[in-house]
Write a protein that holds these residues in place. Structure first.
Motif, short mmCIF file in Angstrom:
data_model
loop_
_atom_site.label_atom_id
_atom_site.label_comp_id
_atom_site.label_asym_id
_atom_site.label_seq_id
_atom_site.Cartn_x
_atom_site.Cartn_y
_atom_site.Cartn_z
N LEU A 227 -13.87 -50.91 -18.83
CA LEU A 227 -14.94 -50.05 -19.28
C LEU A 227 -15.42 -49.19 -18.14
CD1 LEU A 227 -17.10 -52.59 -21.29
CD2 LEU A 227 -15.46 -50.97 -22.20
N GLY A 228 -15.52 -47.92 -18.40
CA GLY A 228 -16.02 -46.99 -17.40
C GLY A 228 -17.52 -46.81 -17.51
N SER A 229 -18.01 -45.90 -16.75
CA SER A 229 -19.44 -45.61 -16.81
C SER A 229 -19.75 -44.81 -18.07
CB SER A 229 -19.89 -44.86 -15.57
OG SER A 229 -19.21 -43.62 -15.48
N PRO A 230 -20.99 -44.89 -18.57
CA PRO A 230 -21.35 -44.16 -19.80
C PRO A 230 -21.23 -42.65 -19.57
CG PRO A 230 -23.27 -45.27 -18.86
CD PRO A 230 -22.09 -45.65 -18.03
N PRO A 231 -20.97 -41.89 -20.63
CA PRO A 231 -20.78 -40.44 -20.51
C PRO A 231 -22.09 -39.67 -20.31
CG PRO A 231 -20.62 -41.09 -22.78
CD PRO A 231 -20.75 -42.37 -21.98
N PHE A 232 -23.19 -40.38 -20.11
CA PHE A 232 -24.49 -39.74 -19.93
C PHE A 232 -25.21 -40.39 -18.76
CE2 PHE A 232 -24.54 -42.96 -23.23
CZ PHE A 232 -25.48 -43.84 -22.75
N ALA A 233 -26.14 -39.67 -18.20
CA ALA A 233 -26.89 -40.20 -17.06
C ALA A 233 -27.85 -41.28 -17.52
CB ALA A 233 -27.67 -39.07 -16.39
N ALA A 234 -28.10 -42.23 -16.67
CA ALA A 234 -29.05 -43.29 -16.99
C ALA A 234 -30.45 -42.68 -17.14
CB ALA A 234 -29.07 -44.34 -15.88
N MET A 235 -31.19 -43.19 -18.11
CA MET A 235 -32.54 -42.70 -18.35
C MET A 235 -33.51 -43.46 -17.45
SD MET A 235 -34.76 -42.51 -21.87
CE MET A 235 -34.20 -40.95 -22.48
N LEU A 236 -34.31 -42.71 -16.74
CA LEU A 236 -35.34 -43.31 -15.90
C LEU A 236 -36.59 -43.58 -16.73
CD1 LEU A 236 -35.00 -40.89 -12.86
CD2 LEU A 236 -33.98 -43.16 -13.11
N SER A 237 -37.43 -44.49 -16.25
CA SER A 237 -38.66 -44.76 -17.00
C SER A 237 -39.53 -43.51 -17.08
CB SER A 237 -39.43 -45.93 -16.40
OG SER A 237 -39.77 -45.66 -15.06
N SER A 238 -39.50 -42.65 -16.06
CA SER A 238 -40.27 -41.40 -16.12
C SER A 238 -39.74 -40.47 -17.21
CB SER A 238 -40.26 -40.69 -14.77
OG SER A 238 -38.94 -40.37 -14.38
N ASP A 239 -38.41 -40.51 -17.44
CA ASP A 239 -37.82 -39.72 -18.53
C ASP A 239 -38.32 -40.23 -19.88
OD1 ASP A 239 -36.26 -38.30 -16.66
OD2 ASP A 239 -34.61 -39.73 -16.85
N LEU A 240 -38.33 -41.54 -20.01
CA LEU A 240 -38.79 -42.16 -21.24
C LEU A 240 -40.25 -41.81 -21.52
CD1 LEU A 240 -38.08 -44.18 -23.53
CD2 LEU A 240 -38.98 -45.95 -22.05
N LEU A 241 -41.10 -41.91 -20.50
CA LEU A 241 -42.51 -41.60 -20.67
C LEU A 241 -42.72 -40.12 -21.02
CD1 LEU A 241 -44.03 -43.70 -17.75
CD2 LEU A 241 -44.14 -44.19 -20.21
N SER A 242 -41.86 -39.25 -20.54
CA SER A 242 -41.97 -37.82 -20.85
C SER A 242 -41.72 -37.52 -22.32
CB SER A 242 -40.98 -37.02 -19.99
OG SER A 242 -41.34 -37.11 -18.65
N CYS A 243 -41.08 -38.44 -23.02
CA CYS A 243 -40.79 -38.25 -24.45
C CYS A 243 -41.95 -38.71 -25.33
CB CYS A 243 -39.54 -39.02 -24.85
SG CYS A 243 -38.05 -38.43 -24.07
N GLY A 244 -42.94 -39.36 -24.76
CA GLY A 244 -44.07 -39.87 -25.53
C GLY A 244 -44.85 -38.74 -26.20
N ILE A 245 -45.32 -39.02 -27.41
CA ILE A 245 -46.05 -38.02 -28.19
C ILE A 245 -47.28 -37.50 -27.44
CG2 ILE A 245 -47.43 -39.70 -29.48
CD1 ILE A 245 -47.10 -37.81 -31.93
N ASP A 246 -47.89 -38.32 -26.61
CA ASP A 246 -49.06 -37.87 -25.86
C ASP A 246 -48.70 -36.79 -24.84
OD1 ASP A 246 -47.64 -39.99 -24.54
OD2 ASP A 246 -49.30 -40.15 -23.12
N ARG A 247 -47.44 -36.69 -24.46
CA ARG A 247 -46.99 -35.66 -23.52
C ARG A 247 -46.67 -34.35 -24.21
NH1 ARG A 247 -45.37 -37.86 -18.42
NH2 ARG A 247 -46.72 -39.67 -18.17
N TRP A 248 -46.00 -34.41 -25.37
CA TRP A 248 -45.55 -33.17 -26.00
C TRP A 248 -46.46 -32.66 -27.10
CZ3 TRP A 248 -44.68 -33.45 -31.15
CH2 TRP A 248 -44.28 -34.68 -31.69
N TYR A 249 -47.22 -33.52 -27.75
CA TYR A 249 -48.01 -33.09 -28.91
C TYR A 249 -49.04 -32.00 -28.58
CZ TYR A 249 -50.66 -33.11 -33.20
OH TYR A 249 -51.28 -32.72 -34.36
N PRO A 250 -49.78 -32.10 -27.47
CA PRO A 250 -50.77 -31.03 -27.22
C PRO A 250 -50.16 -29.63 -27.19
CG PRO A 250 -51.19 -32.90 -25.80
CD PRO A 250 -49.86 -33.17 -26.48
N ASP A 251 -48.95 -29.49 -26.66
CA ASP A 251 -48.30 -28.17 -26.59
C ASP A 251 -47.62 -27.77 -27.89
OD1 ASP A 251 -49.07 -27.81 -23.94
OD2 ASP A 251 -47.27 -28.84 -23.19
N LEU A 252 -47.21 -28.74 -28.69
CA LEU A 252 -46.42 -28.44 -29.89
C LEU A 252 -47.13 -28.74 -31.20
CD1 LEU A 252 -43.02 -29.86 -28.58
CD2 LEU A 252 -43.79 -27.48 -28.60
#
Length: 110
Positions: A1-26
């Motif tokens: 098995l090789g490495s996954p075809p995508f970069a590992a997600m950091l916890s900061s990346d995960l937190l950036s997806c939270g509704i509290d981050r994007w909802y005010p702008d969108l």
């Protein structure tokens, strides 16, 4: 098995997806929402083993936190009362439901 075809997600990346981050702008581009911050002790209560969330205010026989009720719910599990310290969270949730017209679905963070 090789490495996954995508970069590992950091916890900061995960937190950036939270509704509290994007909802005010969108907010103009998505469904109406009310964000209710949950204190860490409330979140811990929700994920605790064996937790049974209480019914509405009209539920008779609710027991103090941590004690099982004498009555059982329709599915056979004992109903527990919401700890008194969480009443502010419950009011915020109820207020949010009312502000949205009473028919809502719960969306946790994402």
């Amino acid at each position: 098995l090789g490495s996954p075809p995508f970069a590992a997600m950091l916890s900061s990346d995960l937190l950036s997806c939270g509704i509290d981050r994007w909802y005010p702008d969108l907010r103009r581009l998505t469904i109406r929402s009310v964000l209710v911050p949950l204190p860490s002790d409330f979140a811990a209560y929700l994920v605790a083993d064996g937790v049974v969330l209480p019914g509405g205010d009209d539920e008779a026989g609710a027991s103090p936190a941590g004690e099982e009720a004498d009555d059982e719910s329709a599915d056979g599990s004992a109903a527990l009362a919401l700890p008194a310290s969480f009443e502010a969270v419950r009011r915020a949730i109820d207020d949010g439901i009312e502000r949205l017209g009473g028919a809502v679905f719960v969306k946790l963070n994402w």
